[in-house]
Design a protein around this motif. Structure first.
Motif, mmCIF file in Angstrom:
data_model
loop_
_atom_site.group_PDB
_atom_site.id
_atom_site.type_symbol
_atom_site.label_atom_id
_atom_site.label_comp_id
_atom_site.label_asym_id
_atom_site.label_seq_id
_atom_site.Cartn_x
_atom_site.Cartn_y
_atom_site.Cartn_z
ATOM 1 N N GLY A 15 0.119 9.132 -10.844
ATOM 2 C CA GLY A 15 -0.240 7.933 -11.584
ATOM 3 C C GLY A 15 -1.589 7.395 -11.193
ATOM 4 N N ASP A 16 -1.851 6.182 -11.608
ATOM 5 C CA ASP A 16 -3.154 5.565 -11.369
ATOM 6 C C ASP A 16 -3.262 5.054 -9.937
ATOM 7 O OD1 ASP A 16 -3.859 6.037 -13.976
ATOM 8 O OD2 ASP A 16 -3.080 4.098 -14.681
ATOM 9 N N LYS A 17 -4.486 4.963 -9.486
ATOM 10 C CA LYS A 17 -4.766 4.435 -8.168
ATOM 11 C C LYS A 17 -4.510 2.934 -8.179
ATOM 12 C CE LYS A 17 -8.474 4.395 -4.792
ATOM 13 N NZ LYS A 17 -9.860 4.723 -4.502
ATOM 14 N N LEU A 18 -3.895 2.428 -7.101
ATOM 15 C CA LEU A 18 -3.618 1.003 -7.024
ATOM 16 C C LEU A 18 -4.918 0.231 -6.833
ATOM 17 C CD1 LEU A 18 -0.504 0.982 -4.692
ATOM 18 C CD2 LEU A 18 -0.555 0.569 -7.143
ATOM 19 N N PRO A 19 -5.067 -0.880 -7.551
ATOM 20 C CA PRO A 19 -6.296 -1.666 -7.389
ATOM 21 C C PRO A 19 -6.276 -2.418 -6.059
ATOM 22 C CG PRO A 19 -4.809 -2.760 -8.904
ATOM 23 C CD PRO A 19 -4.189 -1.457 -8.582
ATOM 24 N N MET A 20 -7.401 -2.433 -5.362
ATOM 25 C CA MET A 20 -7.529 -3.181 -4.112
ATOM 26 C C MET A 20 -8.270 -4.468 -4.407
ATOM 27 S SD MET A 20 -6.086 -1.927 -1.519
ATOM 28 C CE MET A 20 -6.851 -2.552 -0.061
ATOM 29 N N ASP A 21 -7.630 -5.546 -4.111
ATOM 30 C CA ASP A 21 -8.226 -6.850 -4.337
ATOM 31 C C ASP A 21 -9.004 -7.250 -3.079
ATOM 32 O OD1 ASP A 21 -8.901 -9.327 -5.247
ATOM 33 O OD2 ASP A 21 -6.887 -10.167 -5.142
ATOM 34 N N ALA A 22 -10.213 -7.702 -3.236
ATOM 35 C CA ALA A 22 -11.041 -8.096 -2.097
ATOM 36 C C ALA A 22 -10.481 -9.340 -1.421
ATOM 37 C CB ALA A 22 -12.469 -8.345 -2.550
ATOM 38 N N ASN A 23 -9.673 -10.125 -2.118
ATOM 39 C CA ASN A 23 -9.120 -11.366 -1.576
ATOM 40 C C ASN A 23 -7.696 -11.175 -1.042
ATOM 41 O OD1 ASN A 23 -11.462 -12.740 -2.316
ATOM 42 N ND2 ASN A 23 -10.664 -13.128 -4.368
ATOM 43 N N PHE A 24 -7.288 -9.943 -0.766
ATOM 44 C CA PHE A 24 -5.932 -9.673 -0.295
ATOM 45 C C PHE A 24 -5.720 -10.297 1.076
ATOM 46 C CE2 PHE A 24 -2.953 -7.092 2.149
ATOM 47 C CZ PHE A 24 -1.839 -7.207 1.349
ATOM 48 N N GLN A 25 -4.602 -11.060 1.212
ATOM 49 C CA GLN A 25 -4.252 -11.678 2.481
ATOM 50 C C GLN A 25 -2.738 -11.579 2.673
ATOM 51 O OE1 GLN A 25 -5.598 -15.697 2.422
ATOM 52 N NE2 GLN A 25 -7.764 -15.167 2.547
ATOM 53 N N VAL A 26 -2.328 -11.535 3.919
ATOM 54 C CA VAL A 26 -0.905 -11.505 4.248
ATOM 55 C C VAL A 26 -0.346 -12.909 4.070
ATOM 56 C CG1 VAL A 26 0.762 -11.061 6.086
ATOM 57 C CG2 VAL A 26 -1.285 -9.648 5.901
ATOM 58 N N LYS A 27 0.850 -12.995 3.470
ATOM 59 C CA LYS A 27 1.477 -14.301 3.290
ATOM 60 C C LYS A 27 1.725 -14.950 4.639
ATOM 61 C CE LYS A 27 4.856 -14.956 0.429
ATOM 62 N NZ LYS A 27 6.128 -14.787 -0.303
ATOM 63 N N GLU A 28 1.382 -16.178 4.758
ATOM 64 C CA GLU A 28 1.592 -16.907 6.001
ATOM 65 C C GLU A 28 3.057 -17.297 6.163
ATOM 66 O OE1 GLU A 28 -0.599 -17.515 8.415
ATOM 67 O OE2 GLU A 28 -2.101 -16.368 7.318
#
Length: 120
Positions: A15-28
């Motif tokens: 399938g397609d490559k997963l998009p990487m978001d530059a603003n990705f953060q772990v939920k606090e």
């Protein structure tokens, strides 16, 4: 050039490559999601400990490691204290079916050949 071919192969297979978001953060605010499983797991281990204690209090754990003869005497203990090995004289009987391990005797040493006498 090789990267594009590799990406095309990945897209064909999975399938397609997963998009990487530059603003990705772990939920606090994270929390435990398997509380019910944890409760069942704790109950399981409590019951296993309970069954183990009942087995050791009412049973004889040495019968698991030392073996016993056809009369129920534990080898290496009591009247059989000088005989610490279990010997099955004829485990297959007269047939080639499943072995019959109900006939066992306690011996001082295991015989090394069929002609060696068994010291009972």
């Amino acid at each position: 050039m090789e990267d594009n071919e590799h990406i095309k192969q990945l897209q064909k297979k999975g399938g397609d490559k997963l998009p990487m978001d530059a603003n990705f953060q772990v939920k606090e605010e994270r929390g435990c999601t398997d509380i019910l499983f944890l409760i069942f797991y704790i109950i399981f281990w409590a019951l296993m400990i309970f069954v183990g204690v009942i087995g050791f209090v009412n049973g004889d754990p040495n019968r698991l490691t030392n073996g016993y003869d056809f009369n129920g005497n534990t080898c290496g203990q009591g009247s059989q204290s000088d005989k610490s090995y279990v010997y099955y004289p004829n485990p297959f009987g007269n047939s080639t079916d499943l072995p019959d391990l109900t006939w066992a005797i306690c011996v001082k040493q295991c015989p090394f050949s069929e002609k060696m006498p068994v010291d009972m």
